[in-house]
Design a protein around this motif. Structure first.
Motif, PDB file in Angstrom:
ATOM      1  N   TYR A  34       0.845  -1.196   0.000  1.00 40.63           N
ATOM      2  CA  TYR A  34       0.000   0.000   0.000  1.00 40.63           C
ATOM      3  C   TYR A  34       0.887   1.255   0.000  1.00 40.63           C
ATOM      4  CZ  TYR A  34      -3.542   3.366   1.468  1.00 40.63           C
ATOM      5  OH  TYR A  34      -4.381   4.462   1.540  1.00 40.63           O
ATOM      6  N   PRO A  35       0.608   2.279  -0.818  1.00 41.13           N
ATOM      7  CA  PRO A  35      -0.601   2.561  -1.604  1.00 41.13           C
ATOM      8  C   PRO A  35      -0.547   2.084  -3.051  1.00 41.13           C
ATOM      9  CG  PRO A  35       0.751   4.514  -1.548  1.00 41.13           C
ATOM     10  CD  PRO A  35       1.491   3.478  -0.736  1.00 41.13           C
ATOM     11  N   TYR A  36       0.396   1.220  -3.408  1.00 42.45           N
ATOM     12  CA  TYR A  36       0.476   0.542  -4.704  1.00 42.45           C
ATOM     13  C   TYR A  36       0.972   1.467  -5.822  1.00 42.45           C
ATOM     14  CZ  TYR A  36      -2.744  -2.095  -1.775  1.00 42.45           C
ATOM     15  OH  TYR A  36      -3.331  -2.727  -0.707  1.00 42.45           O
ATOM     16  N   ASP A  37       1.531   0.808  -6.827  1.00 39.46           N
ATOM     17  CA  ASP A  37       2.063   1.536  -7.988  1.00 39.46           C
ATOM     18  C   ASP A  37       0.936   2.186  -8.781  1.00 39.46           C
ATOM     19  OD1 ASP A  37       4.672   0.873  -7.435  1.00 39.46           O
ATOM     20  OD2 ASP A  37       4.680  -0.901  -8.729  1.00 39.46           O
ATOM     21  N   ALA A  38       1.221   3.367  -9.307  1.00 38.10           N
ATOM     22  CA  ALA A  38       0.240   4.086 -10.114  1.00 38.10           C
ATOM     23  C   ALA A  38       0.970   4.930 -11.146  1.00 38.10           C
ATOM     24  CB  ALA A  38      -0.639   4.973  -9.230  1.00 38.10           C
ATOM     25  N   GLY A  72      -4.588   8.042  -1.451  1.00 43.38           N
ATOM     26  CA  GLY A  72      -3.959   6.765  -1.123  1.00 43.38           C
ATOM     27  C   GLY A  72      -4.040   5.807  -2.289  1.00 43.38           C
ATOM     28  N   SER A  73      -4.667   4.663  -2.071  1.00 40.25           N
ATOM     29  CA  SER A  73      -4.660   3.606  -3.079  1.00 40.25           C
ATOM     30  C   SER A  73      -5.666   3.820  -4.199  1.00 40.25           C
ATOM     31  CB  SER A  73      -4.929   2.256  -2.415  1.00 40.25           C
ATOM     32  OG  SER A  73      -6.217   2.243  -1.812  1.00 40.25           O
ATOM     33  N   ASN A  74      -6.611   4.734  -4.043  1.00 41.93           N
ATOM     34  CA  ASN A  74      -7.627   4.910  -5.084  1.00 41.93           C
ATOM     35  C   ASN A  74      -7.069   5.472  -6.384  1.00 41.93           C
ATOM     36  OD1 ASN A  74      -9.646   3.880  -3.481  1.00 41.93           O
ATOM     37  ND2 ASN A  74     -10.389   5.873  -2.795  1.00 41.93           N
TER      38      ASN A  74
END
Length: 249
Positions: A34-38, A72-74
């Motif tokens: 978390y919060p992950y790749d983007a 965050g993760s969204n």
């Protein structure tokens, strides 16, 4: 959902080895990554895929939609896939990137049901933080409320867009925001930023997800191991007790 190779970003070598060898590695990676790749540029999410959005496409793709900050993760395709795949609503979501002045993205003082310490927004005079905006239609917004456990874990609030500068140049007068119901003061005095989110002139100490988990484990008198995180996932009473320890220690 995650590759074992994704664990390489975890700097704690002992913890990384424990995760890689664990039979529940996928659950552990969901917590620790978390919060992950983007993407770091505007994109259109649809059917689990992403496509770059040109500046001239943003207006046509976002018209009639509600801008909602994704702190965050969204902002991450893996989370959008988890939340919107197999729902009886559209999963086509434009996401625009930008910067926000006088704020930072910090850890909330609660642990999610999947074992991660999630994000929220905090004022931080002089700080400039990288943000994303998801553009949701009415059905998507209602579903996002459910996934954010409004109003138990998060409050949905409106925020003036004056501190936001999007890369595409599009101006947002107001944005929605999921703000943590529990706050962001650890032990009533400390606030920790997410090191995975870029920022300039940070005032708060920046920690990785595994660092903040280790901080919480110590507050509970424990050592951070996979079993600690899995118990947070499996045992709601234990998770609630740890949440109380975060704020009051």
């Amino acid at each position: 959902m995650f590759s074992i190779d994704d664990a390489q970003v975890i700097s704690d070598r002992v913890l990384r080895d424990q995760i890689e060898r664990h039979p529940r590695a996928q659950e552990l990676l969901r917590a620790f990554l978390y919060p992950y790749d983007a993407p770091d540029q505007d994109f259109l999410f649809s059917a689990g895929q992403i496509k770059s959005l040109g500046t001239d496409e943003v207006l046509s793709q976002t018209i009639g939609r509600v801008p909602v900050l994704a702190v965050g993760s969204n902002r991450a395709p893996v989370q959008l896939t988890r939340k919107f795949s197999h729902q009886n609503i559209s999963d086509t979501i434009p996401v625009t990137l930008g910067w926000m002045m006088h704020h930072d993205i910090v850890y909330s003082t609660h642990i999610s049901g999947y074992g991660a310490v999630p994000a929220t927004l905090a004022p931080s005079p002089g700080t400039r933080v990288r943000i994303a905006v998801t553009w949701l239609d009415a059905g998507q917004l209602a579903h996002m409320h459910v996934t954010e456990s409004v109003p138990v874990q998060y409050q949905y609030v409106g925020l003036h867009g004056r501190d936001i500068e999007l890369d595409c140049g599009h101006v947002v007068d107001n944005v929605g925001l999921y703000q943590s119901s529990s706050g962001y003061l650890f032990g009533r005095e400390n606030t920790f930023a997410l090191s995975a989110i870029r920022a300039e002139n940070r005032r708060y100490q920046a920690l990785s997800q595994w660092d903040i988990m280790a901080h919480i484990a110590r507050a509970k008198g424990q050592v951070l191991r996979p079993e600690f995180v899995l118990r947070l996932i499996d045992d709601q009473d234990f998770r609630n007790a740890v949440n109380g320890c975060i704020v009051t220690r």
